[in-house]
Design an enzyme around this catalytic site. Sequence first.
Site, PDB file in Angstrom:
ATOM      1  N   ASP A  67     130.188  32.593  17.098  1.00  0.00           N
ATOM      2  CA  ASP A  67     129.713  32.203  18.439  1.00  0.00           C
ATOM      3  C   ASP A  67     128.194  32.149  18.417  1.00  0.00           C
ATOM      4  OD1 ASP A  67     129.501  31.873  21.351  1.00  0.00           O
ATOM      5  OD2 ASP A  67     131.506  32.740  21.446  1.00  0.00           O
TER       6      ASP A  67
ATOM      7  N   ASP B 177     126.041  27.739  15.821  1.00  0.00           N
ATOM      8  CA  ASP B 177     125.887  26.736  16.873  1.00  0.00           C
ATOM      9  C   ASP B 177     126.622  25.512  16.345  1.00  0.00           C
ATOM     10  OD1 ASP B 177     125.218  24.639  18.507  1.00  0.00           O
ATOM     11  OD2 ASP B 177     123.109  25.209  18.714  1.00  0.00           O
ATOM     12  N   VAL B 178     127.758  25.180  16.957  1.00  0.00           N
ATOM     13  CA  VAL B 178     128.619  24.128  16.400  1.00  0.00           C
ATOM     14  C   VAL B 178     128.003  22.738  16.491  1.00  0.00           C
ATOM     15  CG1 VAL B 178     130.748  25.433  16.810  1.00  0.00           C
ATOM     16  CG2 VAL B 178     129.960  23.786  18.540  1.00  0.00           C
TER      17      VAL B 178
ATOM     18  N   SER C  50     142.338  20.428  26.541  1.00  0.00           N
ATOM     19  CA  SER C  50     142.512  20.917  27.918  1.00  0.00           C
ATOM     20  C   SER C  50     143.556  20.053  28.602  1.00  0.00           C
ATOM     21  CB  SER C  50     141.182  20.776  28.672  1.00  0.00           C
ATOM     22  OG  SER C  50     141.348  21.029  30.051  1.00  0.00           O
TER      23      SER C  50
ATOM     24  N   TYR D  49     133.267  16.270  30.961  1.00  0.00           N
ATOM     25  CA  TYR D  49     134.172  17.270  30.381  1.00  0.00           C
ATOM     26  C   TYR D  49     135.533  16.640  30.050  1.00  0.00           C
ATOM     27  CZ  TYR D  49     136.841  21.607  29.893  1.00  0.00           C
ATOM     28  OH  TYR D  49     137.652  22.617  29.421  1.00  0.00           O
TER      29      TYR D  49
ATOM     30  N   LYS E 115     137.349  16.024  26.416  1.00  0.00           N
ATOM     31  CA  LYS E 115     138.632  16.636  26.059  1.00  0.00           C
ATOM     32  C   LYS E 115     139.684  15.576  25.699  1.00  0.00           C
ATOM     33  CE  LYS E 115     137.381  20.940  26.328  1.00  0.00           C
ATOM     34  NZ  LYS E 115     137.331  21.784  25.115  1.00  0.00           N
TER      35      LYS E 115
HETATM   36  P1  NAD Z   1     133.911  30.559  27.781  1.00  0.00           P
HETATM   37  O1  NAD Z   1     132.671  29.991  28.330  1.00  0.00           O
HETATM   38  O2  NAD Z   1     134.236  31.973  28.097  1.00  0.00           O
HETATM   39  O3  NAD Z   1     133.998  30.390  26.205  1.00  0.00           O
HETATM   40  C1  NAD Z   1     133.359  29.354  25.526  1.00  0.00           C
HETATM   41  C2  NAD Z   1     132.693  29.943  24.303  1.00  0.00           C
HETATM   42  O4  NAD Z   1     132.089  28.878  23.547  1.00  0.00           O
HETATM   43  C3  NAD Z   1     131.575  30.936  24.679  1.00  0.00           C
HETATM   44  O5  NAD Z   1     131.755  32.140  23.965  1.00  0.00           O
HETATM   45  C4  NAD Z   1     130.313  30.198  24.278  1.00  0.00           C
HETATM   46  O6  NAD Z   1     129.247  31.040  23.888  1.00  0.00           O
HETATM   47  C5  NAD Z   1     130.812  29.354  23.126  1.00  0.00           C
HETATM   48  N1  NAD Z   1     129.908  28.236  22.840  1.00  0.00           N
HETATM   49  C6  NAD Z   1     129.329  27.392  23.723  1.00  0.00           C
HETATM   50  N2  NAD Z   1     128.501  26.545  23.089  1.00  0.00           N
HETATM   51  C7  NAD Z   1     128.573  26.846  21.764  1.00  0.00           C
HETATM   52  C8  NAD Z   1     127.955  26.328  20.599  1.00  0.00           C
HETATM   53  N3  NAD Z   1     127.085  25.305  20.660  1.00  0.00           N
HETATM   54  N4  NAD Z   1     128.254  26.888  19.408  1.00  0.00           N
HETATM   55  C9  NAD Z   1     129.115  27.935  19.342  1.00  0.00           C
HETATM   56  N5  NAD Z   1     129.732  28.471  20.403  1.00  0.00           N
HETATM   57  C10 NAD Z   1     129.462  27.928  21.607  1.00  0.00           C
HETATM   58  O7  NAD Z   1     135.084  29.600  28.323  1.00  0.00           O
HETATM   59  P2  NAD Z   1     136.619  29.466  27.875  1.00  0.00           P
HETATM   60  O8  NAD Z   1     137.358  29.064  29.094  1.00  0.00           O
HETATM   61  O9  NAD Z   1     137.064  30.635  27.095  1.00  0.00           O
HETATM   62  O10 NAD Z   1     136.560  28.171  26.937  1.00  0.00           O
HETATM   63  C11 NAD Z   1     137.100  28.125  25.622  1.00  0.00           C
HETATM   64  C12 NAD Z   1     137.651  26.729  25.371  1.00  0.00           C
HETATM   65  O11 NAD Z   1     138.769  26.503  26.228  1.00  0.00           O
HETATM   66  C13 NAD Z   1     136.672  25.607  25.663  1.00  0.00           C
HETATM   67  O12 NAD Z   1     136.789  24.591  24.681  1.00  0.00           O
HETATM   68  C14 NAD Z   1     137.146  25.089  27.003  1.00  0.00           C
HETATM   69  O13 NAD Z   1     136.755  23.767  27.235  1.00  0.00           O
HETATM   70  C15 NAD Z   1     138.630  25.253  26.874  1.00  0.00           C
HETATM   71  N6  NAD Z   1     139.395  25.266  28.118  1.00  0.00           N
HETATM   72  C16 NAD Z   1     139.233  26.243  29.039  1.00  0.00           C
HETATM   73  C17 NAD Z   1     140.020  26.234  30.187  1.00  0.00           C
HETATM   74  C18 NAD Z   1     139.926  27.311  31.227  1.00  0.00           C
HETATM   75  O14 NAD Z   1     140.641  27.215  32.243  1.00  0.00           O
HETATM   76  N7  NAD Z   1     139.116  28.334  31.055  1.00  0.00           N
HETATM   77  C19 NAD Z   1     140.954  25.211  30.401  1.00  0.00           C
HETATM   78  C20 NAD Z   1     141.076  24.215  29.437  1.00  0.00           C
HETATM   79  C21 NAD Z   1     140.315  24.244  28.292  1.00  0.00           C
END
Ligand code: NAD
Length: 265
Positions: A35, A75-76, A154, A167, A171
């Site tokens: 992360d 950092d991806v 998503s 977004y 996705k």
């Molecule tokens: P979150 O913000 O808690 O987690 C996202 C993580 O990605 C964080 O830890 C953040 O630091 C990390 N991140 C962001 N930019 C980055 C980078 N450049 N390099 C490395 N790490 C990076 O949110 P989440 O809900 O846990 O999201 C996780 C995944 O699930 C995401 O891809 C999100 O789009 C997807 N998602 C979430 C939901 C939801 O309802 N929460 C629904 C559908 C999809």
Amino acid sequence: MKNQRTVLVTGGARGIGKGIARSFLEAGHRVMIADLETPAEPGREWNYRLASATEMDATVDELSELGDVRCTPVDVTRADSCTTAVAATVDAFGGLDVLVNNAGIIGSGPIDRFDEAQWDRIFAVNVKGIFLMTRAALASLRAADNAAIVNTSSVSGKKGSPFIAAYAGSKFAVIGVTQSFALELAKDGIRVNALCPGMVGTAMWFDHLMANRGGADAFEKNMSEAIPLGRPQTAEDMGQAAVFLATAPNVTGIALNVAGGVQMH
Ligand code: NAD
């Protein structure tokens, strides 16, 4: 343990990624969480707080009673950083079997006021990040038996919604990338699938989408009413599905909804 796998989870410090890390550990696998080291490098601040080395270390501490879990910064959006994170995983565990491309960000707002740099950043993290991490991991995955990639898309990758075009577009792209990788890498024995979470109470919702609309309590109530199965999803629901996608030997190219019936195709 027989069939113990080494799993690299991006965005694993918290939220869904943490749930995925937990599920792989509970299933007896080794996990590298990757992360962001600093959430707010100058010029790269996001519209809500992202994770940091401190949060990642705390997650490793919390999960370490379940098995062998470590962490490395990434950092991806940066190719060199992806290469370093994969190398750290191979150094620590001797190989890499499963890559979970879970890191993601969201931004929202009307099209006429949506910031161009924000649009680009969403695509850089959510889509290009999957390409860069996969490219960096490919030699290791090719060397593994029954390797797998799981990309977090998503339900927004199946149906658009107002105010989140960047977004949702990113996705949808994740599903196209997943299908293309699945076909291209099938000959290498690498399976590639997408996970489509529904509504999971994480920073995306609490610190951004519903930050000014009642936060966690309102989220729980709204989702319970809107979701056919009557509750929002959890990070553990996502972990269970990610373990399935990573280990099911004849499943590739799918985009699995874990959404309580909100999305069915
Ligand atoms: P979150 O913000 O808690 O987690 C996202 C993580 O990605 C964080 O830890 C953040 O630091 C990390 N991140 C962001 N930019 C980055 C980078 N450049 N390099 C490395 N790490 C990076 O949110 P989440 O809900 O846990 O999201 C996780 C995944 O699930 C995401 O891809 C999100 O789009 C997807 N998602 C979430 C939901 C939801 O309802 N929460 C629904 C559908 C999809």
